[in-house]
Design a protein around this motif. Structure first.
Motif, PDB file in Angstrom:
ATOM      1  N   PRO A 112       0.826  -1.216   0.000  1.00 38.24           N
ATOM      2  CA  PRO A 112       0.000   0.000   0.000  1.00 38.24           C
ATOM      3  C   PRO A 112       0.858   1.263   0.000  1.00 38.24           C
ATOM      4  N   ASP A 113       0.303   2.339  -0.558  1.00 37.85           N
ATOM      5  CA  ASP A 113       1.056   3.589  -0.708  1.00 37.85           C
ATOM      6  C   ASP A 113       1.557   4.138   0.627  1.00 37.85           C
ATOM      7  N   GLN A 114       0.793   3.921   1.707  1.00 35.00           N
ATOM      8  CA  GLN A 114       1.168   4.505   2.996  1.00 35.00           C
ATOM      9  C   GLN A 114       2.235   3.684   3.729  1.00 35.00           C
ATOM     10  N   THR A 115       2.708   2.600   3.105  1.00 31.67           N
ATOM     11  CA  THR A 115       3.733   1.774   3.733  1.00 31.67           C
ATOM     12  C   THR A 115       5.071   2.495   3.760  1.00 31.67           C
ATOM     13  N   GLN A 116       5.665   2.561   4.944  1.00 30.80           N
ATOM     14  CA  GLN A 116       7.024   3.093   5.063  1.00 30.80           C
ATOM     15  C   GLN A 116       8.010   1.953   4.837  1.00 30.80           C
ATOM     16  N   LEU A 117       9.160   2.257   4.270  1.00 26.37           N
ATOM     17  CA  LEU A 117      10.160   1.236   3.973  1.00 26.37           C
ATOM     18  C   LEU A 117      11.400   1.439   4.830  1.00 26.37           C
ATOM     19  N   ARG A 118      11.923   0.334   5.355  1.00 22.39           N
ATOM     20  CA  ARG A 118      13.223   0.335   6.023  1.00 22.39           C
ATOM     21  C   ARG A 118      14.061  -0.759   5.385  1.00 22.39           C
ATOM     22  N   VAL A 119      15.202  -0.381   4.878  1.00 21.72           N
ATOM     23  CA  VAL A 119      16.059  -1.333   4.177  1.00 21.72           C
ATOM     24  C   VAL A 119      16.911  -2.090   5.183  1.00 21.72           C
ATOM     25  N   GLY A 120      16.860  -3.405   5.082  1.00 25.68           N
ATOM     26  CA  GLY A 120      17.652  -4.243   5.968  1.00 25.68           C
ATOM     27  C   GLY A 120      17.496  -5.697   5.594  1.00 25.68           C
ATOM     28  N   ASP A 121      18.513  -6.473   5.821  1.00 22.34           N
ATOM     29  CA  ASP A 121      18.517  -7.900   5.525  1.00 22.34           C
ATOM     30  C   ASP A 121      18.543  -8.658   6.846  1.00 22.34           C
ATOM     31  N   LEU A 122      17.641  -9.607   7.003  1.00 23.34           N
ATOM     32  CA  LEU A 122      17.577 -10.364   8.253  1.00 23.34           C
ATOM     33  C   LEU A 122      18.872 -11.124   8.537  1.00 23.34           C
ATOM     34  N   ALA A 123      19.637 -11.397   7.494  1.00 25.44           N
ATOM     35  CA  ALA A 123      20.907 -12.089   7.679  1.00 25.44           C
ATOM     36  C   ALA A 123      21.994 -11.164   8.222  1.00 25.44           C
ATOM     37  N   ASP A 124      21.715  -9.860   8.182  1.00 23.90           N
ATOM     38  CA  ASP A 124      22.704  -8.876   8.666  1.00 23.90           C
ATOM     39  C   ASP A 124      21.971  -7.571   8.985  1.00 23.90           C
ATOM     40  N   LEU A 125      21.208  -7.580  10.071  1.00 21.66           N
ATOM     41  CA  LEU A 125      20.333  -6.450  10.389  1.00 21.66           C
ATOM     42  C   LEU A 125      21.123  -5.200  10.778  1.00 21.66           C
ATOM     43  N   PRO A 126      20.742  -4.046  10.233  1.00 27.80           N
ATOM     44  CA  PRO A 126      21.350  -2.793  10.690  1.00 27.80           C
ATOM     45  C   PRO A 126      20.815  -2.427  12.072  1.00 27.80           C
ATOM     46  N   ALA A 127      21.575  -1.664  12.814  1.00 23.72           N
ATOM     47  CA  ALA A 127      21.144  -1.239  14.151  1.00 23.72           C
ATOM     48  C   ALA A 127      19.956  -0.303  14.055  1.00 23.72           C
ATOM     49  N   GLY A 128      19.101  -0.364  15.067  1.00 17.85           N
ATOM     50  CA  GLY A 128      17.995   0.580  15.171  1.00 17.85           C
ATOM     51  C   GLY A 128      16.838   0.340  14.233  1.00 17.85           C
ATOM     52  N   VAL A 129      16.767  -0.864  13.664  1.00 20.86           N
ATOM     53  CA  VAL A 129      15.743  -1.113  12.654  1.00 20.86           C
ATOM     54  C   VAL A 129      14.324  -1.073  13.239  1.00 20.86           C
ATOM     55  N   CYS A 130      14.189  -1.291  14.543  1.00 20.48           N
ATOM     56  CA  CYS A 130      12.867  -1.280  15.185  1.00 20.48           C
ATOM     57  C   CYS A 130      12.542   0.048  15.859  1.00 20.48           C
ATOM     58  N   ASP A 131      13.454   0.995  15.809  1.00 19.70           N
ATOM     59  CA  ASP A 131      13.258   2.264  16.505  1.00 19.70           C
ATOM     60  C   ASP A 131      11.977   2.957  16.048  1.00 19.70           C
ATOM     61  N   GLY A 132      11.204   3.444  17.013  1.00 22.75           N
ATOM     62  CA  GLY A 132       9.995   4.190  16.702  1.00 22.75           C
ATOM     63  C   GLY A 132       8.785   3.335  16.413  1.00 22.75           C
ATOM     64  N   CYS A 133       8.938   2.012  16.461  1.00 20.74           N
ATOM     65  CA  CYS A 133       7.821   1.115  16.163  1.00 20.74           C
ATOM     66  C   CYS A 133       7.168   0.619  17.453  1.00 20.74           C
ATOM     67  N   ASP A 134       5.851   0.470  17.397  1.00 23.66           N
ATOM     68  CA  ASP A 134       5.098  -0.006  18.554  1.00 23.66           C
ATOM     69  C   ASP A 134       5.064  -1.525  18.623  1.00 23.66           C
ATOM     70  N   VAL A 135       5.014  -2.161  17.456  1.00 29.50           N
ATOM     71  CA  VAL A 135       4.892  -3.619  17.357  1.00 29.50           C
ATOM     72  C   VAL A 135       5.812  -4.096  16.242  1.00 29.50           C
ATOM     73  N   VAL A 136       6.349  -5.293  16.399  1.00 29.41           N
ATOM     74  CA  VAL A 136       7.128  -5.944  15.346  1.00 29.41           C
ATOM     75  C   VAL A 136       6.468  -7.285  15.025  1.00 29.41           C
ATOM     76  N   ILE A 137       6.329  -7.571  13.732  1.00 29.53           N
ATOM     77  CA  ILE A 137       5.796  -8.860  13.289  1.00 29.53           C
ATOM     78  C   ILE A 137       6.848  -9.560  12.444  1.00 29.53           C
ATOM     79  N   PHE A 138       7.195 -10.786  12.817  1.00 30.38           N
ATOM     80  CA  PHE A 138       8.113 -11.592  12.019  1.00 30.38           C
ATOM     81  C   PHE A 138       7.276 -12.531  11.162  1.00 30.38           C
ATOM     82  N   ALA A 139       7.162 -12.217   9.867  1.00 25.78           N
ATOM     83  CA  ALA A 139       6.404 -13.043   8.929  1.00 25.78           C
ATOM     84  C   ALA A 139       7.299 -13.475   7.774  1.00 25.78           C
ATOM     85  N   ALA A 140       8.602 -13.494   8.038  1.00 22.75           N
ATOM     86  CA  ALA A 140       9.580 -13.826   7.007  1.00 22.75           C
ATOM     87  C   ALA A 140       9.866 -15.319   7.010  1.00 22.75           C
TER      88      ALA A 140
END
Length: 198
Positions: free
Chosen positions: A41-69
């Motif tokens: 959807p257009d309102q989706t924000q994107l954060r670039v990151g690979d689960l095999a090598d996650l950048p720091a702070g990837v969850c910052d500012g988020c209320d909930v995290v869902i792992f559906a990978a």
């Protein structure tokens, strides 16, 4: 709420992100640089990151995290470990550091007690390890363990918990509905449940 989704461009993830957006949430898709995000959807924000090598702070500012990978059915044991186990654990660590309110895990039937003789033994062990790590993390969690997945949208009529038939099917659309519900429902806090499409 602002909700980070790992696996947002997958078959279940796209349905989930659309449902979160329709529910008034702000979905944040964790994507690789090469990911096709055209269906989000257009309102989706994107954060670039690979689960095999996650950048720091990837969850910052988020209320909930869902792992559906997932590493996918065609990958070897090493990639299963990198994504389904180690990637999930790294995301759990980052969610805890960022103070998210809840972590929702898409797991699998059989992950509670992996059968070493199963064709999926390595995958189920990886999911089991990630689930147990989440339970011990101190985060408020919800773990959804669907039975065998189909690519259907589903009916919205699902069975949860002890009444689930391990040999039944779960439509990806229904899995997305349950994951979206688990984001905030009091019924899901600290719970691990099997699910199927009724």
């Amino acid at each position: 709420m602002k909700i980070l989704v790992a696996g947002a461009t997958g078959k279940t993830g796209i349905r989930l992100v659309k449902r979160l957006a329709a529910g008034g949430h702000t979905p944040v898709a964790l994507v690789r640089k090469s990911s096709d995000t055209s269906s989000l959807p257009d309102q989706t924000q994107l954060r670039v990151g690979d689960l095999a090598d996650l950048p720091a702070g990837v969850c910052d500012g988020c209320d909930v995290v869902i792992f559906a990978a997932g590493s996918g059915g065609d990958t070897g044991a090493d990639m299963t470990d990198k994504i389904d186990r180690d990637g999930a654990m790294a995301l759990i660590d980052q969610a805890a550091e960022s103070g998210v309110a809840r972590f929702v895990m898409l797991s699998s039937v059989g992950a509670d007690d992996p059968d070493s003789k199963s064709d999926l033994a390595h995958y189920l062990q990886a999911k089991h390890d990630a689930d147990e790590y989440l339970k011990a993390s101190g985060l408020t969690y919800a773990i959804v363990r669907p039975v065998s997945l189909t690519d259907d949208d589903g009916t919205g009529d699902v069975i949860l918990g002890r009444d689930v038939d391990p040999h039944a099917k779960a439509a990806r659309g229904d899995v997305a509905r349950v994951l979206a519900d688990a984001v905030s429902s009091d019924d899901w806090g600290g719970k691990t449940r099997l699910m199927q499409t009724a």
